[in-house]
Enzyme design. Structure first.
Site, mmCIF file in Angstrom:
data_model
loop_
_atom_site.group_PDB
_atom_site.id
_atom_site.type_symbol
_atom_site.label_atom_id
_atom_site.label_comp_id
_atom_site.label_asym_id
_atom_site.label_seq_id
_atom_site.Cartn_x
_atom_site.Cartn_y
_atom_site.Cartn_z
ATOM 1 N N GLU A 25 0.824 -1.214 0.000
ATOM 2 C CA GLU A 25 0.000 0.000 0.000
ATOM 3 C C GLU A 25 0.857 1.262 0.000
ATOM 4 O O GLU A 25 0.521 2.238 -0.679
ATOM 5 C CB GLU A 25 -0.918 0.020 1.220
ATOM 6 N N TYR A 57 -11.199 27.984 0.993
ATOM 7 C CA TYR A 57 -11.197 26.535 0.773
ATOM 8 C C TYR A 57 -10.017 26.109 -0.077
ATOM 9 O O TYR A 57 -9.578 24.969 0.012
ATOM 10 C CB TYR A 57 -12.527 26.014 0.232
ATOM 11 N N GLU A 76 -6.822 6.636 10.660
ATOM 12 C CA GLU A 76 -7.128 7.337 11.907
ATOM 13 C C GLU A 76 -6.045 8.385 12.215
ATOM 14 O O GLU A 76 -6.351 9.490 12.670
ATOM 15 C CB GLU A 76 -7.224 6.338 13.071
ATOM 16 N N LYS A 102 -10.704 5.167 1.642
ATOM 17 C CA LYS A 102 -9.727 4.565 0.729
ATOM 18 C C LYS A 102 -10.494 3.761 -0.311
ATOM 19 O O LYS A 102 -11.315 2.917 0.035
ATOM 20 C CB LYS A 102 -8.793 3.644 1.519
#
Length: 122
Positions: A25, A57, A76, A102
């Site tokens: 990954e 933004y 997290e 994801k």
């Protein structure tokens, strides 16, 4: 006018990054989808029409993109880092809600996304 709540949102922001527990990954990477909701009192900007009186933004995106460029094992951890960076940079932000997903996570399941949600305040 009596404004009760005001928010700035970024929806379905796609960023390619290298987060994950497995070495594959962090080597191959993946597409991540981010949704942000920032509680900001922008009543002054509503009157002045000046970006200096609100949270841009575009600047929020720059910070999110920068944080996402540093690999983490856990999503997290990523959302915590994003919230910390946004609170540090923008004193006007009172609360943050963030969804980080994801795409097609490598877990042996037929799943579109998996992710985390965090709501935090100062």
């Amino acid at each position: 006018m009596n404004v009760i709540n005001s928010y700035i949102t970024l929806n379905n922001l796609e960023i390619y990054a290298y987060h994950g527990v497995s070495p594959q990954e962090t080597k191959v990477g993946n597409t991540y989808i981010i949704n942000l909701k920032l509680k900001v009192d922008y009543s002054k900007a509503g009157e002045t029409d000046s970006v200096e009186d609100t949270v841009s933004y575009a600047d929020v995106f720059s910070i999110v993109k920068e944080v996402m460029s540093t690999p983490s094992k856990l999503l997290e951890h990523v959302v915590y880092r994003i919230c910390e960076a946004l609170f540090e940079r923008f004193k006007q932000v009172e609360e943050i809600e963030i969804h980080l997903d994801k795409n097609n996570p490598p877990m042996g399941a037929d799943i579109e996304t998996a992710g985390v949600y965090l709501a935090c305040s100062r």
